[in-house]
Design a protein around this motif. Structure first.
Motif, PDB file in Angstrom:
ATOM      1  N   LYS A 140      52.214  17.265  42.580  1.00  0.00           N
ATOM      2  CA  LYS A 140      52.955  16.261  41.820  1.00  0.00           C
ATOM      3  C   LYS A 140      52.590  16.445  40.355  1.00  0.00           C
ATOM      4  N   PRO A 141      53.377  15.884  39.437  1.00  0.00           N
ATOM      5  CA  PRO A 141      53.038  16.047  38.018  1.00  0.00           C
ATOM      6  C   PRO A 141      51.616  15.570  37.701  1.00  0.00           C
ATOM      7  N   GLY A 142      50.769  16.514  37.299  1.00  0.00           N
ATOM      8  CA  GLY A 142      49.378  16.193  36.978  1.00  0.00           C
ATOM      9  C   GLY A 142      48.445  16.137  38.160  1.00  0.00           C
ATOM     10  N   ILE A 190      45.187  11.268  35.298  1.00  0.00           N
ATOM     11  CA  ILE A 190      43.967  11.668  34.614  1.00  0.00           C
ATOM     12  C   ILE A 190      44.307  12.764  33.611  1.00  0.00           C
ATOM     13  N   PRO A 191      43.784  12.684  32.380  1.00  0.00           N
ATOM     14  CA  PRO A 191      44.047  13.745  31.398  1.00  0.00           C
ATOM     15  C   PRO A 191      43.619  15.111  31.915  1.00  0.00           C
ATOM     16  N   LYS A 192      44.324  16.133  31.457  1.00  0.00           N
ATOM     17  CA  LYS A 192      44.092  17.479  31.964  1.00  0.00           C
ATOM     18  C   LYS A 192      42.684  17.981  31.655  1.00  0.00           C
ATOM     19  N   TRP A 207      37.341  19.695  33.517  1.00  0.00           N
ATOM     20  CA  TRP A 207      35.882  19.573  33.478  1.00  0.00           C
ATOM     21  C   TRP A 207      35.322  19.269  34.855  1.00  0.00           C
ATOM     22  N   VAL A 208      35.995  18.379  35.591  1.00  0.00           N
ATOM     23  CA  VAL A 208      35.525  18.041  36.938  1.00  0.00           C
ATOM     24  C   VAL A 208      35.585  19.263  37.842  1.00  0.00           C
TER      25      VAL A 208
END
Length: 461
Positions: A182-184, A323-325, A330-331
């Motif tokens: 899905k988007p993101g 959540i920002p890219k 980073w995760v």
């Protein structure tokens, strides 16, 4: 005497009439008003009293009717108590027949290692020099491609089931791909190798939730809330609350877990899928994750109980927010490798605790001691005792053949004259077999000739 009294009585009567005229006749309206008020008060008192009496008797009759109704209801409940209890319990029962993960629905993931081989060729190997492409960094011991980037080849590449997976992270013995669902939101496919742990230990570390509480500091709450009683099902309902950063609410999962073992392919698969369960409603202080699934396929290098294992993990979850890219990157690049290192160390420690006969681990091992390679279970989908016996026999024959080859090579290198002597004795024993009257006698004579002519071989072996 009577005459004397008459004037006095007449005077009194006159005074009384004068009093009546002055006090009654002149104030008759006021007196009537007072009289009416008094009558109204008395009538109101009587009416109120009658109402109270009526309400009292009505209450008595209502209580009597209520007692009669309760008596009849109690009789109905006693007559239908069993059905009533079963219908109430059904509201809190999980339907395993409908929610059980069937092998047919996840059969295609059993071939994830074959899929991985094609995926590597399509995505991380150069088609010109057949060397590895660099993903995000260079790893020691890998021979990378040095060909110039072919823009035309990149633009003309067609999308298929392999190229939709984008190479994402590479570390030592680990490669990660991702695919945007899905988007993101991405699904991840992770390939990992652990050369010093066994498949059976790795399986038990995956399914032992009590042990995971000790080594996984992100598991705020983790417990088994339901178990399928069907024999050989290996299915459980797990509740898991995962720790998130302080700016976010913790995420919790309720998922159905089942593991399968395929002896013919020598793989183990653990399947997790989010599900609704009546014992675990959504909590106000956590964010429930309703979209979550994962498929982990475990493959030993040689055998299930020998060191050397690799696995392919494909998973997706929707945390319920965008959540920002840079945070997801980073995760994925920091937290995922750290978790895999913790998982490896936890498996090593688990094997040590098992060797030291730690009570809780031994009890758990006895309960789930059959991952499908030493103690064939009665009911495992796709398996039978005959298949296991045949596979075990083939493994023993192959290992015995390897030992014999090593033994023959050693003897040929150190005792070459013995080979001719042994062959000669074999020829003589063959001739004796032709002259012998019975097979048992021929076998006995052959064995005696070999022992008499080749005593050094016996000493060497």
């Amino acid at each position: 005497m009577a005459l004397k009294l008459l004037p006095n009585s007449t005077l009194a009567l006159r005074k009384f009439n004068k009093y009546l005229r002055r006090n009654v006749k002149d104030q008759s309206a006021s007196i009537l008003r007072l009289w009416a008020t008094q009558c109204e008060f008395v009538f109101a008192q009587q009416l109120r009293r009658s109402q109270q009496i009526f309400a009292h008797y009505a209450k008595i009759w209502e209580e009597r009717a209520l007692r009669e109704l309760l008596k009849r209801f109690r009789g109905q409940v006693q007559r239908h108590a069993k059905g009533f209890v079963l219908s109430s319990a059904a509201l809190l029962t999980f339907d395993w027949e409908r929610e059980r993960i069937e092998l047919e629905s996840v059969q295609e993931h059993m071939d994830d290692f074959q899929f991985l081989e094609r995926l590597q060729l399509e995505t991380i190997y150069c088609k010109q020099c057949r060397k590895r492409k660099q993903i995000d960094c260079r790893v020691e011991g890998v021979n990378y491609c040095c060909c110039p980037k072919n823009v035309t080849e990149m633009l003309s590449a067609e999308q298929n089931v392999y190229t939709v997976w984008e190479p994402y992270i590479e570390q030592k013995r680990m490669i990660t791909w991702r695919q945007e669902i899905k988007p993101g939101l991405f699904a991840y496919k992770v390939y990992v190798e652990y050369p010093d742990v066994t498949a059976e230990d790795f399986l038990h570390v995956q399914i032992d939730v009590e042990y995971r509480k000790k080594w996984d500091n992100t598991a705020v709450n983790l417990e088994v809330i339901d178990e399928d009683t069907a024999k050989g099902s290996n299915s459980h309902i797990i509740y898991w609350e995962a720790l998130w950063p302080k700016l976010f609410a913790n995420r919790d999962y309720v998922y159905n877990r089942r593991f399968f073992i395929d002896r013919s392919r020598r793989v183990i698969m653990i399947v997790n899928k989010s599900v609704e369960h009546p014992k675990c409603p959504a909590k106000p202080h956590t964010q429930r994750v309703h979209e979550y699934w994962s498929y982990m396929v475990i493959k030993p290098t040689t055998a299930f109980n020998k060191p050397g294992v690799s696995f392919v993990l494909t998973y997706f979850d929707n945390p319920g927010l965008s959540i920002p890219k840079y945070i997801t990157t980073w995760v994925a690049k920091k937290q995922m490798p750290d978790f895999l290192r913790q998982l490896h160390q936890a498996t090593v420690n688990y094997a040590k605790a098992k060797k030291q006969n730690e009570t809780r681990i031994i009890e758990f091992w006895d309960k789930h001691k059959d991952p499908g390679f030493e103690y064939p279970p009665d009911t495992l989908l796709g398996y039978s005792v005959e298949d296991f016996t045949e596979a075990q026999k083939q493994e023993e024959e192959s290992s015995l053949q390897q030992v014999n080859e090593i033994h023959v090579e050693t003897n040929s290198a150190s005792h070459q004259p013995l080979a001719s002597t042994t062959s000669k004795s074999n020829v003589e024993s063959t001739q004796l077999n032709g002259k012998a009257s019975s097979p048992s006698a021929a076998a006995t004579d052959s064995c005696e000739s070999i022992v008499e002519e080749c005593p050094p071989v016996k000493k060497t072996s």
